[in-house]
Design a protein around this motif. Structure first.
Motif, PDB file in Angstrom:
ATOM      1  N   LEU A  65       0.823  -1.208   0.000  1.00 20.23           N
ATOM      2  CA  LEU A  65       0.000   0.000   0.000  1.00 20.23           C
ATOM      3  C   LEU A  65       0.859   1.261   0.000  1.00 20.23           C
ATOM      4  CD1 LEU A  65      -2.838  -1.094   2.443  1.00 20.23           C
ATOM      5  CD2 LEU A  65      -3.024  -0.721  -0.030  1.00 20.23           C
ATOM      6  N   LEU A  66       1.971   1.216   0.696  1.00 18.26           N
ATOM      7  CA  LEU A  66       2.879   2.365   0.687  1.00 18.26           C
ATOM      8  C   LEU A  66       3.515   2.561  -0.692  1.00 18.26           C
ATOM      9  CD1 LEU A  66       4.553   1.996   4.196  1.00 18.26           C
ATOM     10  CD2 LEU A  66       2.821   3.664   3.493  1.00 18.26           C
ATOM     11  N   ASP A  67       3.852   1.446  -1.362  1.00 17.74           N
ATOM     12  CA  ASP A  67       4.361   1.532  -2.729  1.00 17.74           C
ATOM     13  C   ASP A  67       3.296   2.139  -3.648  1.00 17.74           C
ATOM     14  OD1 ASP A  67       6.770   0.396  -1.984  1.00 17.74           O
ATOM     15  OD2 ASP A  67       6.273  -1.603  -2.761  1.00 17.74           O
ATOM     16  N   TRP A  68       2.058   1.663  -3.465  1.00 17.77           N
ATOM     17  CA  TRP A  68       0.947   2.184  -4.257  1.00 17.77           C
ATOM     18  C   TRP A  68       0.822   3.688  -4.043  1.00 17.77           C
ATOM     19  CZ3 TRP A  68      -3.374   4.907  -2.845  1.00 17.77           C
ATOM     20  CH2 TRP A  68      -4.354   5.065  -3.830  1.00 17.77           C
ATOM     21  N   ARG A  69       0.952   4.119  -2.801  1.00 15.42           N
ATOM     22  CA  ARG A  69       0.810   5.542  -2.487  1.00 15.42           C
ATOM     23  C   ARG A  69       1.894   6.368  -3.186  1.00 15.42           C
ATOM     24  NH1 ARG A  69      -2.830   9.357  -1.662  1.00 15.42           N
ATOM     25  NH2 ARG A  69      -2.189  10.866  -0.139  1.00 15.42           N
ATOM     26  N   GLY A  70       3.105   5.854  -3.220  1.00 15.72           N
ATOM     27  CA  GLY A  70       4.175   6.560  -3.926  1.00 15.72           C
ATOM     28  C   GLY A  70       3.863   6.706  -5.406  1.00 15.72           C
ATOM     29  N   ASP A  71       3.403   5.607  -6.034  1.00 15.96           N
ATOM     30  CA  ASP A  71       3.018   5.659  -7.443  1.00 15.96           C
ATOM     31  C   ASP A  71       1.843   6.616  -7.641  1.00 15.96           C
ATOM     32  OD1 ASP A  71       4.984   3.767  -7.918  1.00 15.96           O
ATOM     33  OD2 ASP A  71       3.575   2.088  -8.014  1.00 15.96           O
ATOM     34  N   PHE A  72       0.894   6.546  -6.734  1.00 15.28           N
ATOM     35  CA  PHE A  72      -0.290   7.399  -6.788  1.00 15.28           C
ATOM     36  C   PHE A  72       0.110   8.874  -6.759  1.00 15.28           C
ATOM     37  CE2 PHE A  72      -3.627   9.748  -4.527  1.00 15.28           C
ATOM     38  CZ  PHE A  72      -4.741   9.437  -5.279  1.00 15.28           C
ATOM     39  N   ASN A  73       1.020   9.235  -5.875  1.00 12.67           N
ATOM     40  CA  ASN A  73       1.482  10.623  -5.785  1.00 12.67           C
ATOM     41  C   ASN A  73       2.152  11.067  -7.078  1.00 12.67           C
ATOM     42  OD1 ASN A  73       0.496  10.986  -3.194  1.00 12.67           O
ATOM     43  ND2 ASN A  73       2.430  10.447  -2.222  1.00 12.67           N
ATOM     44  N   THR A  74       2.899  10.174  -7.704  1.00 16.07           N
ATOM     45  CA  THR A  74       3.546  10.481  -8.980  1.00 16.07           C
ATOM     46  C   THR A  74       2.500  10.757 -10.057  1.00 16.07           C
ATOM     47  OG1 THR A  74       5.466   9.131  -8.410  1.00 16.07           O
ATOM     48  CG2 THR A  74       5.122   9.589 -10.748  1.00 16.07           C
TER      49      THR A  74
END
Length: 99
Positions: free
Chosen positions: A56-65
């Motif tokens: 989920l944290l990885d997803w959040r990083g991608d999401f922010n990008t």
């Protein structure tokens, strides 16, 4: 005056505003994911909980990008529309002055 892509300034403004609304909605979803990740970390102290939270944290990083890229595109469209309108106005004024 027709803006690039054969859109008039009102259409460009509608697209920019709708995109901004969508970014707000997506940010709300992102906040929910953040809250879920925190809840998972508290409720599931096993390896699977840590792996899920990490995903989920990885997803959040991608999401922010992605959000930043969409916002950048929105800003570019808005700026392009402003320049296009200013150029059109200057051309109209020059044509009127020549008459």
């Amino acid at each position: 005056m027709t803006a690039p892509y054969h859109l008039d300034p009102d259409q460009v403004a509608q697209i920019v505003n709708a995109t901004q609304t969508a970014i707000g909605d997506m940010t709300t979803v992102g906040s929910s994911v953040d809250a879920s990740a925190a809840d998972i970390a508290v409720a599931n102290l096993s390896d699977s909980g840590r792996l899920t939270q990490s995903g989920l944290l990885d997803w959040r990083g991608d999401f922010n990008t992605i959000i930043a890229a969409i916002q950048g595109l929105n800003d570019d469209v808005q700026n392009s529309s402003i320049v296009s309108q200013a150029t059109s106005d200057e051309g109209t004024q020059a044509a009127q002055a020549a008459n």
